[in-house]
Design an enzyme around this catalytic site. Sequence first.
Site, mmCIF file in Angstrom:
data_model
loop_
_atom_site.group_PDB
_atom_site.id
_atom_site.type_symbol
_atom_site.label_atom_id
_atom_site.label_comp_id
_atom_site.label_asym_id
_atom_site.label_seq_id
_atom_site.Cartn_x
_atom_site.Cartn_y
_atom_site.Cartn_z
ATOM 1 N N LYS A 1 0.819 -1.213 0.000
ATOM 2 C CA LYS A 1 0.000 0.000 0.000
ATOM 3 C C LYS A 1 0.861 1.275 0.000
ATOM 4 C CE LYS A 1 -4.130 -1.921 0.036
ATOM 5 N NZ LYS A 1 -3.888 -3.296 -0.415
HETATM 6 C C1 PLP Z 1 -9.983 -2.473 -1.558
HETATM 7 C C2 PLP Z 1 -9.401 -3.220 -0.392
HETATM 8 N N1 PLP Z 1 -10.131 -3.357 0.719
HETATM 9 C C3 PLP Z 1 -9.635 -3.985 1.805
HETATM 10 C C4 PLP Z 1 -8.371 -4.520 1.800
HETATM 11 C C5 PLP Z 1 -7.878 -5.226 3.005
HETATM 12 O O1 PLP Z 1 -6.736 -4.621 3.523
HETATM 13 P P1 PLP Z 1 -5.822 -5.379 4.577
HETATM 14 O O2 PLP Z 1 -4.919 -6.295 3.812
HETATM 15 O O3 PLP Z 1 -5.077 -4.294 5.291
HETATM 16 O O4 PLP Z 1 -6.729 -6.137 5.476
HETATM 17 C C6 PLP Z 1 -7.574 -4.393 0.669
HETATM 18 C C7 PLP Z 1 -6.220 -4.959 0.656
HETATM 19 O O5 PLP Z 1 -5.630 -5.295 -0.318
HETATM 20 C C8 PLP Z 1 -8.107 -3.734 -0.465
HETATM 21 O O6 PLP Z 1 -7.357 -3.589 -1.567
#
Ligand code: PLP
Length: 393
Positions: A193
């Site tokens: 990210k």
């Molecule tokens: C659009 C979206 N929502 C939620 C998430 C979930 O993030 P995390 O990996 O921090 O749980 C991601 C992660 O890739 C994502 O791209």
Amino acid sequence: MQHSTGTESIPFLIFGAPQIEQAEIDEVVACLQSAWLGTGPRVAQFERDFAAYQRLVPSQVAALNSATAALHVSMIAANLEPGSEVITTPLTFCASVNAIIHAGLTPVLADVDPVSQNIDPVAIEAAITPRTRAILPVHFAGRACEMDAIMAIARKHDLRVIEDCAHAIETAYHANKAGTFGDFGCFSFYATKNVVTGEGGMIIGRDEALVARAKVLALHGMSKDAWHRFGDQGYKRYQVVEAGFKYNMMDLQAAIGIHQLARVERNWQRREQVWNRYMEAFADLPIGLPAPPEPDTRHAYHLFTVMVDEARCGISRDAFLNAMNACRIGTGVHYLSVPEHPYYQQRYGWKPEQWPNAMRLGRQTVSLPLSPKLTETQIERIVASVRECLAPV
Ligand SMILES: Cc1ncc(COP(=O)(O)O)c(C=O)c1O
């Protein structure tokens, strides 16, 4: 027998490689030497810094161990009755939908706009039923959703709004930051990210009482976190006030995040340069390019996605992915639409064709590396490889 492609000696270019600098390394070492690894002063600092960046006060933010956790506890803290419907996009990571399911709610999909790739407000209106209680828009790739229209729908139907800002730390829409429109905004600091803590997430919210509840839910439902139980003020009693989860961020993660966040604007500027180079370099190719950012918005430039339509490009998307891999370049698919996956088909009877824009985009999309870590040489290697992989044989 495997034939040599002649590229084995070139190092593989990892998609989404984070840029880690000495400041993060030193802070992690200092954290380890401090003997306080769990949630403590570094998490508190990261929360203060993140709040300032989003123009909020610290009591409006809560650091967690992922955006998935942030989405989950937001939906619980939003107090939606079990079985309520939550409208979201089919062009998202499975976490957005799974969080709805784990909160005891029912996901309902509304198709995306084919240009912005974001949830279409007209499709949201069409998906509303008497059981709808919330909307979960995803600012896809860092491009702001149409928040004026979405908030107008929410007001009209008295719905909660939980913004999935996993791609959208720097995103703004009409002078306001993404995540500050709805009841909650949920951010990700996963390794690929724009701000990285390895794994990590953040909730922001307008209502400080709801954020406080989300924070309690994220740590077993306990009234005090570990720093306040075992920290420098002496042992303090805690009470369990509801059945919570184990979703807290560690100081070890915040140690990375504090320095990543300090460079968020510099990295954004670098990704903008890479983005503009790609736009220029691919202008004559038969691939689809991302739509330019809308006026009066700020794109977070999280993903650079191109569309490989076999009819126009003479190569299928999957063959293109393999060809890029053979060129030793890592790519991503963001995302095969949610109803393509067997679990959701079996549980909800969804078929990808019901959301045709998301289905088509998901079957054609390819994300190219956009990390601020990319060197000029690597960027030109990516540009040359895309052209080579699309060249007719
Ligand atoms: C659009 C979206 N929502 C939620 C998430 C979930 O993030 P995390 O990996 O921090 O749980 C991601 C992660 O890739 C994502 O791209």
